[in-house]
Design a protein around this motif. Structure first.
Motif, PDB file in Angstrom:
ATOM      1  N   UNK A   1      -2.330  -6.500  -1.420  1.00  0.00           N
ATOM      2  CA  UNK A   1      -2.074  -5.067  -1.642  1.00  0.00           C
ATOM      3  C   UNK A   1      -2.398  -4.686  -3.079  1.00  0.00           C
ATOM      4  N   UNK A   2      -1.956  -5.497  -4.035  1.00  0.00           N
ATOM      5  CA  UNK A   2      -2.166  -5.176  -5.452  1.00  0.00           C
ATOM      6  C   UNK A   2      -3.632  -5.263  -5.851  1.00  0.00           C
ATOM      7  N   UNK A   3      -4.339  -6.259  -5.325  1.00  0.00           N
ATOM      8  CA  UNK A   3      -5.769  -6.382  -5.637  1.00  0.00           C
ATOM      9  C   UNK A   3      -6.519  -5.181  -5.065  1.00  0.00           C
ATOM     10  N   UNK A   4      -6.266  -4.862  -3.787  1.00  0.00           N
ATOM     11  CA  UNK A   4      -6.923  -3.716  -3.161  1.00  0.00           C
ATOM     12  C   UNK A   4      -6.591  -2.433  -3.913  1.00  0.00           C
ATOM     13  N   UNK A   5      -5.306  -2.159  -4.145  1.00  0.00           N
ATOM     14  CA  UNK A   5      -4.882  -0.909  -4.761  1.00  0.00           C
ATOM     15  C   UNK A   5      -5.424  -0.783  -6.191  1.00  0.00           C
ATOM     16  N   UNK A   6      -5.379  -1.881  -6.954  1.00  0.00           N
ATOM     17  CA  UNK A   6      -5.891  -1.856  -8.326  1.00  0.00           C
ATOM     18  C   UNK A   6      -7.379  -1.540  -8.370  1.00  0.00           C
ATOM     19  N   UNK A   7      -8.155  -2.173  -7.497  1.00  0.00           N
ATOM     20  CA  UNK A   7      -9.597  -1.902  -7.459  1.00  0.00           C
ATOM     21  C   UNK A   7      -9.878  -0.493  -6.946  1.00  0.00           C
TER      22      UNK A   7
ATOM     23  N   UNK B   1       2.904   1.419  -2.192  1.00  0.00           N
ATOM     24  CA  UNK B   1       4.319   1.043  -2.296  1.00  0.00           C
ATOM     25  C   UNK B   1       4.488  -0.395  -2.776  1.00  0.00           C
ATOM     26  N   UNK B   2       3.632  -1.298  -2.306  1.00  0.00           N
ATOM     27  CA  UNK B   2       3.749  -2.704  -2.702  1.00  0.00           C
ATOM     28  C   UNK B   2       3.182  -2.963  -4.098  1.00  0.00           C
ATOM     29  N   UNK B   3       2.431  -2.008  -4.645  1.00  0.00           N
ATOM     30  CA  UNK B   3       1.802  -2.194  -5.948  1.00  0.00           C
ATOM     31  C   UNK B   3       2.579  -1.560  -7.094  1.00  0.00           C
ATOM     32  N   UNK B   4       3.460  -0.617  -6.784  1.00  0.00           N
ATOM     33  CA  UNK B   4       4.235   0.035  -7.841  1.00  0.00           C
ATOM     34  C   UNK B   4       5.237  -0.943  -8.445  1.00  0.00           C
ATOM     35  N   UNK B   5       5.399  -0.917  -9.772  1.00  0.00           N
ATOM     36  CA  UNK B   5       6.437  -1.753 -10.395  1.00  0.00           C
ATOM     37  C   UNK B   5       7.833  -1.306  -9.933  1.00  0.00           C
ATOM     38  N   UNK B   6       8.771  -2.242  -9.943  1.00  0.00           N
ATOM     39  CA  UNK B   6      10.125  -1.978  -9.462  1.00  0.00           C
ATOM     40  C   UNK B   6      10.780  -0.798 -10.175  1.00  0.00           C
ATOM     41  N   UNK B   7      10.627  -0.717 -11.508  1.00  0.00           N
ATOM     42  CA  UNK B   7      11.261   0.376 -12.260  1.00  0.00           C
ATOM     43  C   UNK B   7      10.701   1.724 -11.828  1.00  0.00           C
TER      44      UNK B   7
ATOM     45  N   UNK C   1     -14.118  -2.586  -2.362  1.00  0.00           N
ATOM     46  CA  UNK C   1     -12.859  -1.876  -2.117  1.00  0.00           C
ATOM     47  C   UNK C   1     -12.689  -1.589  -0.625  1.00  0.00           C
ATOM     48  N   UNK C   2     -13.744  -1.113   0.038  1.00  0.00           N
ATOM     49  CA  UNK C   2     -13.627  -0.792   1.466  1.00  0.00           C
ATOM     50  C   UNK C   2     -13.485  -2.042   2.324  1.00  0.00           C
ATOM     51  N   UNK C   3     -14.096  -3.137   1.903  1.00  0.00           N
ATOM     52  CA  UNK C   3     -13.902  -4.406   2.621  1.00  0.00           C
ATOM     53  C   UNK C   3     -12.447  -4.844   2.488  1.00  0.00           C
ATOM     54  N   UNK C   4     -11.888  -4.738   1.282  1.00  0.00           N
ATOM     55  CA  UNK C   4     -10.476  -5.080   1.076  1.00  0.00           C
ATOM     56  C   UNK C   4      -9.552  -4.144   1.862  1.00  0.00           C
ATOM     57  N   UNK C   5      -9.933  -2.871   1.966  1.00  0.00           N
ATOM     58  CA  UNK C   5      -9.172  -1.898   2.760  1.00  0.00           C
ATOM     59  C   UNK C   5      -9.062  -2.381   4.212  1.00  0.00           C
ATOM     60  N   UNK C   6     -10.191  -2.793   4.772  1.00  0.00           N
ATOM     61  CA  UNK C   6     -10.205  -3.261   6.167  1.00  0.00           C
ATOM     62  C   UNK C   6      -9.400  -4.552   6.310  1.00  0.00           C
ATOM     63  N   UNK C   7      -9.603  -5.496   5.386  1.00  0.00           N
ATOM     64  CA  UNK C   7      -8.878  -6.767   5.458  1.00  0.00           C
ATOM     65  C   UNK C   7      -7.376  -6.536   5.343  1.00  0.00           C
ATOM     66  N   UNK C   8      -6.952  -5.734   4.361  1.00  0.00           N
ATOM     67  CA  UNK C   8      -5.530  -5.448   4.173  1.00  0.00           C
ATOM     68  C   UNK C   8      -4.951  -4.749   5.407  1.00  0.00           C
TER      69      UNK C   8
END
Length: 112
Positions: free
Chosen positions: A85-91, A47-53, A6-13
């Protein structure tokens, strides 16, 4: 294990997507309030991970003014940025919930 990923993805994102958004004059002021250094990375991923609705409901809440603007971010990010964004946020969320669950079960004496 998973926390490290998760922290590696945080840095990459942060380095790939959020850095680009910080430099863009169109998106710079729409990354949400930064309570601490790097907090905008969480704002953008959320913000990029929330569904549109859910974004439609979120616009009406009092928290919308302090969070990142999903519409402007969608217009200025690639499919790769949004997937990252979604992979990072989900994990991030699932790891946090898992840790909370383990602590709760330990506190209740279910696991020792």
């Amino acid at each position: 294990g998973m926390s490290l990923i998760v922290w590696i993805l945080f840095v990459i994102f942060g380095q790939i997507t959020v850095r680009k958004l910080r430099k863009n004059p169109i998106t710079r002021d729409h990354l949400g309030i930064e309570f601490a250094s790097g907090w905008d990375i969480f704002n953008v991923a959320s913000a990029l991970s929330r569904p549109q609705w859910l974004n439609e409901k979120y616009k009406k809440s009092k928290f919308f003014s302090v969070s990142a603007n999903p519409e402007i971010l969608y217009q200025n990010t690639s499919r790769f940025d949004r997937t990252l964004a979604r992979v990072f946020w989900g994990l991030y969320i699932s790891t946090g919930l898992f840790m909370f669950l383990v602590l709760l079960l330990n506190w209740l004496g279910v696991i020792e």
